[in-house]
Motif scaffolding. Structure first.
Motif, PDB file in Angstrom:
ATOM      1  N   PRO A   1       0.779  -1.241   0.000  1.00 17.17           N
ATOM      2  CA  PRO A   1       0.000   0.000   0.000  1.00 17.17           C
ATOM      3  C   PRO A   1       0.814   1.297   0.000  1.00 17.17           C
ATOM      4  N   PRO A   2       1.905   1.426   0.764  1.00 14.77           N
ATOM      5  CA  PRO A   2       2.645   2.691   0.703  1.00 14.77           C
ATOM      6  C   PRO A   2       3.220   2.990  -0.690  1.00 14.77           C
ATOM      7  N   LEU A   3       3.608   1.958  -1.420  1.00 11.98           N
ATOM      8  CA  LEU A   3       4.119   2.163  -2.774  1.00 11.98           C
ATOM      9  C   LEU A   3       3.019   2.688  -3.693  1.00 11.98           C
ATOM     10  N   GLY A   4       1.822   2.133  -3.567  1.00 13.90           N
ATOM     11  CA  GLY A   4       0.701   2.607  -4.371  1.00 13.90           C
ATOM     12  C   GLY A   4       0.364   4.055  -4.090  1.00 13.90           C
ATOM     13  N   VAL A   5       0.400   4.439  -2.818  1.00 16.61           N
ATOM     14  CA  VAL A   5       0.132   5.834  -2.451  1.00 16.61           C
ATOM     15  C   VAL A   5       1.250   6.730  -2.967  1.00 16.61           C
ATOM     16  N   ALA A   6       2.481   6.281  -2.881  1.00 19.00           N
ATOM     17  CA  ALA A   6       3.603   7.088  -3.378  1.00 19.00           C
ATOM     18  C   ALA A   6       3.523   7.284  -4.891  1.00 19.00           C
TER      19      ALA A   6
ATOM     20  N   LYS B   1       0.212   9.727  -5.252  1.00 15.82           N
ATOM     21  CA  LYS B   1       0.176  11.015  -4.557  1.00 15.82           C
ATOM     22  C   LYS B   1       1.546  11.619  -4.260  1.00 15.82           C
ATOM     23  N   GLY B   2       2.606  10.841  -4.392  1.00 19.02           N
ATOM     24  CA  GLY B   2       3.928  11.357  -4.064  1.00 19.02           C
ATOM     25  C   GLY B   2       4.291  11.065  -2.617  1.00 19.02           C
ATOM     26  N   LEU B   3       5.447  11.565  -2.195  1.00 20.58           N
ATOM     27  CA  LEU B   3       5.942  11.293  -0.841  1.00 20.58           C
ATOM     28  C   LEU B   3       5.534  12.420   0.101  1.00 20.58           C
ATOM     29  N   GLY B   4       4.271  12.486   0.403  1.00 27.96           N
ATOM     30  CA  GLY B   4       3.747  13.536   1.270  1.00 27.96           C
ATOM     31  C   GLY B   4       3.105  12.959   2.510  1.00 27.96           C
ATOM     32  N   THR B   5       2.149  13.700   3.035  1.00 30.69           N
ATOM     33  CA  THR B   5       1.456  13.311   4.257  1.00 30.69           C
ATOM     34  C   THR B   5       0.696  12.000   4.099  1.00 30.69           C
ATOM     35  N   ASP B   6       0.028  11.830   2.968  1.00 27.31           N
ATOM     36  CA  ASP B   6      -0.720  10.586   2.749  1.00 27.31           C
ATOM     37  C   ASP B   6       0.206   9.372   2.780  1.00 27.31           C
ATOM     38  N   PHE B   7       1.405   9.519   2.212  1.00 26.58           N
ATOM     39  CA  PHE B   7       2.366   8.414   2.214  1.00 26.58           C
ATOM     40  C   PHE B   7       2.800   8.076   3.642  1.00 26.58           C
ATOM     41  N   ILE B   8       3.107   9.094   4.452  1.00 22.58           N
ATOM     42  CA  ILE B   8       3.559   8.858   5.831  1.00 22.58           C
ATOM     43  C   ILE B   8       2.458   8.180   6.648  1.00 22.58           C
ATOM     44  N   ILE B   9       1.230   8.676   6.520  1.00 20.50           N
ATOM     45  CA  ILE B   9       0.108   8.073   7.246  1.00 20.50           C
ATOM     46  C   ILE B   9      -0.070   6.620   6.821  1.00 20.50           C
ATOM     47  N   ASN B  10      -0.001   6.376   5.520  1.00 16.92           N
ATOM     48  CA  ASN B  10      -0.179   5.014   5.028  1.00 16.92           C
ATOM     49  C   ASN B  10       0.952   4.099   5.471  1.00 16.92           C
TER      50      ASN B  10
ATOM     51  N   PRO C   1      -5.425  -1.979   7.736  1.00 18.66           N
ATOM     52  CA  PRO C   1      -5.716  -0.539   7.761  1.00 18.66           C
ATOM     53  C   PRO C   1      -4.933   0.241   6.706  1.00 18.66           C
ATOM     54  N   GLY C   2      -3.697  -0.161   6.446  1.00 16.54           N
ATOM     55  CA  GLY C   2      -2.907   0.488   5.401  1.00 16.54           C
ATOM     56  C   GLY C   2      -3.509   0.262   4.028  1.00 16.54           C
ATOM     57  N   LEU C   3      -4.019  -0.933   3.775  1.00 17.61           N
ATOM     58  CA  LEU C   3      -4.661  -1.239   2.501  1.00 17.61           C
ATOM     59  C   LEU C   3      -5.947  -0.433   2.329  1.00 17.61           C
ATOM     60  N   ILE C   4      -6.760  -0.369   3.365  1.00 19.90           N
ATOM     61  CA  ILE C   4      -8.001   0.410   3.302  1.00 19.90           C
ATOM     62  C   ILE C   4      -7.692   1.879   3.058  1.00 19.90           C
ATOM     63  N   HIS C   5      -6.717   2.421   3.767  1.00 19.21           N
ATOM     64  CA  HIS C   5      -6.332   3.825   3.584  1.00 19.21           C
ATOM     65  C   HIS C   5      -5.814   4.067   2.172  1.00 19.21           C
ATOM     66  N   ALA C   6      -5.010   3.164   1.652  1.00 23.25           N
ATOM     67  CA  ALA C   6      -4.458   3.331   0.302  1.00 23.25           C
ATOM     68  C   ALA C   6      -5.559   3.330  -0.753  1.00 23.25           C
ATOM     69  N   ILE C   7      -6.515   2.422  -0.624  1.00 20.73           N
ATOM     70  CA  ILE C   7      -7.628   2.387  -1.585  1.00 20.73           C
ATOM     71  C   ILE C   7      -8.449   3.662  -1.472  1.00 20.73           C
ATOM     72  N   TYR C   8      -8.684   4.113  -0.259  1.00 16.78           N
ATOM     73  CA  TYR C   8      -9.445   5.354  -0.073  1.00 16.78           C
ATOM     74  C   TYR C   8      -8.713   6.545  -0.687  1.00 16.78           C
ATOM     75  N   VAL C   9      -7.434   6.687  -0.389  1.00 14.19           N
ATOM     76  CA  VAL C   9      -6.662   7.827  -0.889  1.00 14.19           C
ATOM     77  C   VAL C   9      -6.545   7.796  -2.409  1.00 14.19           C
ATOM     78  N   ASN C  10      -6.280   6.640  -2.975  1.00 12.51           N
ATOM     79  CA  ASN C  10      -6.033   6.553  -4.410  1.00 12.51           C
ATOM     80  C   ASN C  10      -7.291   6.556  -5.260  1.00 12.51           C
ATOM     81  N   TYR C  11      -8.383   5.969  -4.767  1.00  9.14           N
ATOM     82  CA  TYR C  11      -9.526   5.759  -5.649  1.00  9.14           C
ATOM     83  C   TYR C  11     -10.832   6.388  -5.183  1.00  9.14           C
ATOM     84  N   VAL C  12     -10.964   6.742  -3.902  1.00  7.72           N
ATOM     85  CA  VAL C  12     -12.199   7.344  -3.425  1.00  7.72           C
ATOM     86  C   VAL C  12     -12.052   8.848  -3.285  1.00  7.72           C
ATOM     87  N   ALA C  13     -10.986   9.304  -2.658  1.00 12.36           N
ATOM     88  CA  ALA C  13     -10.799  10.721  -2.382  1.00 12.36           C
ATOM     89  C   ALA C  13     -10.437  11.506  -3.655  1.00 12.36           C
TER      90      ALA C  13
END
Length: 80
Positions: A34-39, A42-51, A61-73
């Motif tokens: 999941p952190p690689l997908g977010v990176a 979205k890049g190496l920002g706040t979303d990456f650190i949280i994930n 929880p990391g997988l759920i957050h990554a799907i939310y950040v990448n595809y829902v938000a």
């Protein structure tokens, strides 16, 4: 037209096939790591650190957050 110009032109306006492959690569990375997908999305920002923290605590929880950040938000892409 030089090779450099053709390469830079293709990077600034990716073809639909390239766009689809990048989306598929991002989806696979999001599910497997999941952190690689977010990176990638979205890049190496706040979303990456949280994930990264959520994934280190527990994978789900990391997988759920990554799907939310990448595809829902939604939002902007970091690459391409």
């Amino acid at each position: 037209m030089s090779i450099y110009r053709r390469a830079s032109a293709s990077l600034s306006h990716p073809s639909p096939e390239t766009e689809t492959m990048l989306e598929l690569l991002t989806l696979i990375a999001t599910v497997l790591l999941p952190p690689l997908g977010v990176a990638l999305k979205k890049g190496l920002g706040t979303d990456f650190i949280i994930n990264l923290i959520l994934t280190l605590i527990f994978f789900v929880p990391g997988l759920i957050h990554a799907i939310y950040v990448n595809y829902v938000a939604g939002g902007t892409r970091a690459i391409a």
